[in-house]
Design an enzyme around this catalytic site. Sequence first.
Site, PDB file in Angstrom:
ATOM      1  N   GLY A  73       2.304   2.498   3.236  1.00 35.90           N
ATOM      2  CA  GLY A  73       3.935   2.541   3.289  1.00 35.90           C
ATOM      3  C   GLY A  73       3.978   3.007   4.524  1.00 35.90           C
ATOM      4  O   GLY A  73       5.638   3.218   4.692  1.00 35.90           O
ATOM      5  N   ASP A  88       1.642   2.672  10.410  1.00 33.06           N
ATOM      6  CA  ASP A  88       0.127   2.065  10.839  1.00 33.06           C
ATOM      7  C   ASP A  88      -0.492   1.090  10.125  1.00 33.06           C
ATOM      8  O   ASP A  88      -0.904   0.263  10.645  1.00 33.06           O
ATOM      9  CB  ASP A  88      -0.739   3.513  11.109  1.00 33.06           C
ATOM     10  CG  ASP A  88      -0.089   4.633  11.979  1.00 33.06           C
ATOM     11  OD1 ASP A  88       0.727   4.010  13.047  1.00 33.06           O
ATOM     12  OD2 ASP A  88      -0.527   5.796  11.770  1.00 33.06           O
ATOM     13  N   CYS A  92     -11.107  12.539   1.396  1.00 32.44           N
ATOM     14  CA  CYS A  92     -10.242  11.240   0.778  1.00 32.44           C
ATOM     15  C   CYS A  92     -10.906  10.178   1.279  1.00 32.44           C
ATOM     16  O   CYS A  92     -11.117   8.980   0.526  1.00 32.44           O
ATOM     17  CB  CYS A  92      -8.862  11.557   0.867  1.00 32.44           C
ATOM     18  SG  CYS A  92      -8.164  10.064   0.207  1.00 32.44           S
ATOM     19  N   CYS A 124      -1.052  15.240   1.507  1.00 33.72           N
ATOM     20  CA  CYS A 124      -0.082  14.499   0.821  1.00 33.72           C
ATOM     21  C   CYS A 124       0.003  14.999  -0.446  1.00 33.72           C
ATOM     22  O   CYS A 124       1.373  14.767  -0.993  1.00 33.72           O
ATOM     23  CB  CYS A 124      -0.590  13.132   0.787  1.00 33.72           C
ATOM     24  SG  CYS A 124      -2.225  12.865  -0.325  1.00 33.72           S
TER      25      CYS A 124
END
Length: 345
Positions: A9, A12, A92, A188
């Site tokens: 979203g 990049d 992650c 996040c």
Amino acid sequence: MTIAVAVSGGMDSLLALALLKERGEPLMAVHGHFLPPSLAWERVAAGLAGACGTLGVPFHALDLHQAFDDRVIKPFVAEYRAGLTPNPCAMCNPRMKFGVLFDAARNLGADRLATGHYVSMADREQGRMLVRGRDAAKDQSYFLSMVPVENLRLAEFPLARTFKRDVPAILEAHGLTPPLPRESQEICFVPDDDYQHFLTARCDMPGPGPAALPDGRIIGEHQGLWRHTQGQRRGLGIPWSEPLYVLDKDVASNTLIVGPKAFLAADGCVAGQVNLMCPVRDWPGTVLVQTRYRQKAKPAKAWLSGGKLYFDFLEPHVRPTPGQVAAVYDEAGTVLGGGVIEEAL
């Protein structure tokens, strides 16, 4: 071969999609949402679907929040409880983006995975290897140093030669607007970057204990080892004749070890959970090791013993933080491997 582009979203990953589209590659876009479904997610997914429609690329929205909770958030909480300072972004990538998300993309028919990371892949004597991106200020190879090299060799990094400052103009030229124009620099899943509130809301965290000098003298009290990290100066609340810094944590006795700045330097460190991009025997005699993201990699001697990486620093080095990643490079910026720091020496 079909390339799945992981689109978050932000700017990049959307640019990565647009650049690959220009190359004429067979593409699909996959958006793996890592937090529980919400109206915000629906808006992002709708925005991405629209952008993909403009580019003529099939779009898939995947709810991966349970896998993310199991593989990233729960270990993050457990490691803080154990007195570590984990790096969830570095974990992650191998566990989710190049793990669960890539597996889901392959089930949809993809052969390769592209992301918006500022890194490159290049041919070296050891084979196809991960290399620092051209934009030194944005290079993200540190965060990919724990991804298995066999997965990286199935990856595409379209922003390898791109500078972050140029991204908005390039997107505008393509007529694309990212659903998330503002990109968070924080974790996040931690609202407002308040990790202490996040942790206490998830579980009971360890309580107060003594704060002591390296010689064992108790000079104060801490309110929880998990509230502190190595090198920290502010917020200790311990009056002393000179500024004090966090040096270490003795989890067994729930003691915070503090001391003057002169005690901060370390001679080396040990890292576990080792991820080798090539055998250590193929490394140069002196490597460059980076123990924090915003840190210049510094020279060290390295060796592997008992499944752990040992580093002997060749110049002054701020005490590494257990739980963070040690990424290993050669002089050309090739990533040789990585590991999770267990202790400073």
